[in-house]
Design an enzyme around this catalytic site. Structure first.
Site, PDB file in Angstrom:
ATOM      1  N   ASP A  80       0.798  -1.132   0.202  1.00  0.00           N
ATOM      2  CA  ASP A  80       0.114  -0.009  -0.022  1.00  0.00           C
ATOM      3  C   ASP A  80       0.910   1.357   0.007  1.00  0.00           C
ATOM      4  O   ASP A  80       2.015   1.069   0.437  1.00  0.00           O
ATOM      5  CB  ASP A  80      -0.951  -0.263   1.313  1.00  0.00           C
ATOM      6  N   GLU A 174       0.188  -1.246   5.675  1.00  0.00           N
ATOM      7  CA  GLU A 174       0.888  -0.734   6.749  1.00  0.00           C
ATOM      8  C   GLU A 174       1.165   0.545   6.942  1.00  0.00           C
ATOM      9  O   GLU A 174       1.365   1.007   8.101  1.00  0.00           O
ATOM     10  CB  GLU A 174       2.734  -1.347   5.973  1.00  0.00           C
ATOM     11  N   GLU A 175       0.793   1.419   5.847  1.00  0.00           N
ATOM     12  CA  GLU A 175       0.693   2.876   5.862  1.00  0.00           C
ATOM     13  C   GLU A 175      -0.477   3.528   7.108  1.00  0.00           C
ATOM     14  O   GLU A 175      -0.237   4.653   7.456  1.00  0.00           O
ATOM     15  CB  GLU A 175       0.511   3.615   4.807  1.00  0.00           C
TER      16      GLU A 175
END
Length: 409
Positions: A80, A174-175
């Site tokens: 992502d 993850e972001e």
């Protein structure tokens, strides 16, 4: 290396921005579209145990090519991109043999200036990939994905390079802090791993912030402004008072290195209710607790001073410093340092002023420091990466696989 940039440019063409407002995983359909593309490429490489689950976690394994036991190691990157700037219709450009000065981004007024970004002064002669000034680039972390894929393809095509089992993991979201939530460490089967998610050449990180999110909710009273005297309590005014109580010198723009901070990330509301959203960061767990106590103290002081209206504080720990989980396994860092030096890369061991999948994976039993990608200015339209940095990241991954095998002869 001829496929490295081709892969990277292909991956950044996918819109895989994550969305913190969505609770399911992956948070956006574009992440799964990209994962399916990478899965096909892993299958074309004829890797083993290629799986993509319903949540967008993609795993594969390159089998050992030695006849003695070598611990399985992993390489991990996230698919992502950050929600801070658009990741749709990315139009990268390559500046060959950068000679200094401003770089025009696209046809607008946006530039990449060495005055604002002095790191450019160190990159004369490099080939630089930038955005067109309307989106982020997506090097965070599609560069890591491309580098891992290229390294694995190189190992597969060159069996004379000896290595143990190499486990590959690509994660969603993850972001927005969820990349490790549903990561199956047992299924992954690595004894330790490395996230390829760092910045400039040489970065090697096994420390990160301890992190807490804080919501300060200000409650007021809304009355028609024509008859509001003595009745209205403006929650936005209360929120402004609270923000002024926070230490102005302890913010991201005023801190560096091992210094922690309070960061107001958003404010939303109106007269009746206003919410301030903060993140609190510190490398020391006790210091983080002191910061949380400080915020509660300021809430209590403000409540005591208010004749009407009130304030409440909600705290939620997000992740912790991976150092306490990695340091008991010093070889994980030493092998990475040796691999870098063998590739003529000077290791730059520094703390991550942020978080990483590796932090939470380390606390799930998978020691997981972080290695550079070659990128700069992540999360914004001035993001860029160097071709040379990406190539060195590939070489370090390959050498790290080889170094690990050599240690267990």
């Amino acid at each position: 290396m001829d496929k490295l940039i081709e892969r990277f440019l292909r991956y950044v063409s996918f819109d895989s921005q994550s969305n913190p407002q969505v609770t399911h995983c992956p948070s956006t359909p574009g992440q799964m579209v990209l994962a399916e593309q990478i899965k096909r490429e892993l299958e074309e490489l004829e890797l083993c145990d290629v799986t993509l689950d319903e949540h967008g976690y993609l795993m594969a394994r390159l089998p050992s090519n030695v006849d003695h036991h070598v611990p399985a190691i992993g390489f991990i990157a996230h698919m992502d991109t950050a929600p801070d700037a658009s990741g749709k219709d990315v139009k990268p450009q390559i500046i060959e043999n950068y000679r200094g000065g401003d770089i025009a981004l696209g046809v607008g007024d946006e530039i990449l200036s060495p005055i604002q970004y002095p790191d450019l002064n160190k990159l004369h002669g490099h080939n630089i990939i930038t955005t067109d000034g309307t989106t982020l680039l997506g090097a965070d972390n599609k560069a890591g994905v491309a580098e891992i894929m290229t390294a694995i393809a190189h190992l597969k095509a060159n069996p004379e390079i000896k290595h143990g089992d190499i486990c590959i993991g690509f994660t969603p979201d993850e972001e927005i802090g969820r990349g490790a939530n549903l990561f199956d460490v047992e299924k992954f089967k690595a004894e330790w791993a490395y996230t390829i998610d760092g910045g400039p050449i040489g970065e090697l990180e096994y420390e990160n912030f301890n992190a807490t999110s804080a919501n300060v909710i200000c409650h007021g009273v809304n009355v028609h402004p024509g008859t509001a005297k003595g009745k209205m309590v403006n929650a936005m005014a209360i929120a402004a008072k609270f923000q002024l109580m926070m230490p102005a010198e302890e913010t991201p723009e005023c801190t560096e290195g091992y210094e922690g901070f309070y960061h107001l990330t958003s404010m939303d509301g109106g007269v009746a209710n206003t919410k301030l959203e903060y993140i609190i960061r510190d490398f020391d767990r006790d210091s983080l607790e002191q910061r949380k106590a400080f915020m509660q103290q300021k809430v209590d002081e403000l409540n005591a001073a208010l004749e009407k209206g009130h304030v409440e504080l909600q705290l939620q720990d997000s992740y912790y410093n991976m150092r306490e989980m990695v340091e008991p396994h010093p070889h994980v860092i030493e092998y990475a340092k040796e691999a870098m030096i063998a590739c003529d890369v000077q290791p730059n061991i520094k703390p991550i002023r942020g978080g990483t999948d590796g932090a939470r994976l380390s606390f799930k039993g998978l020691p997981c420091p972080n290695i550079f990608t070659g990128g700069y200015n992540f999360h914004g339209i001035h993001e860029f990466i160097t071709v040379e940095g990406m190539e060195l990241a590939v070489k370090v991954i390959v050498k790290l696989a080889e170094t690990t095998a050599e240690k267990y002869k």
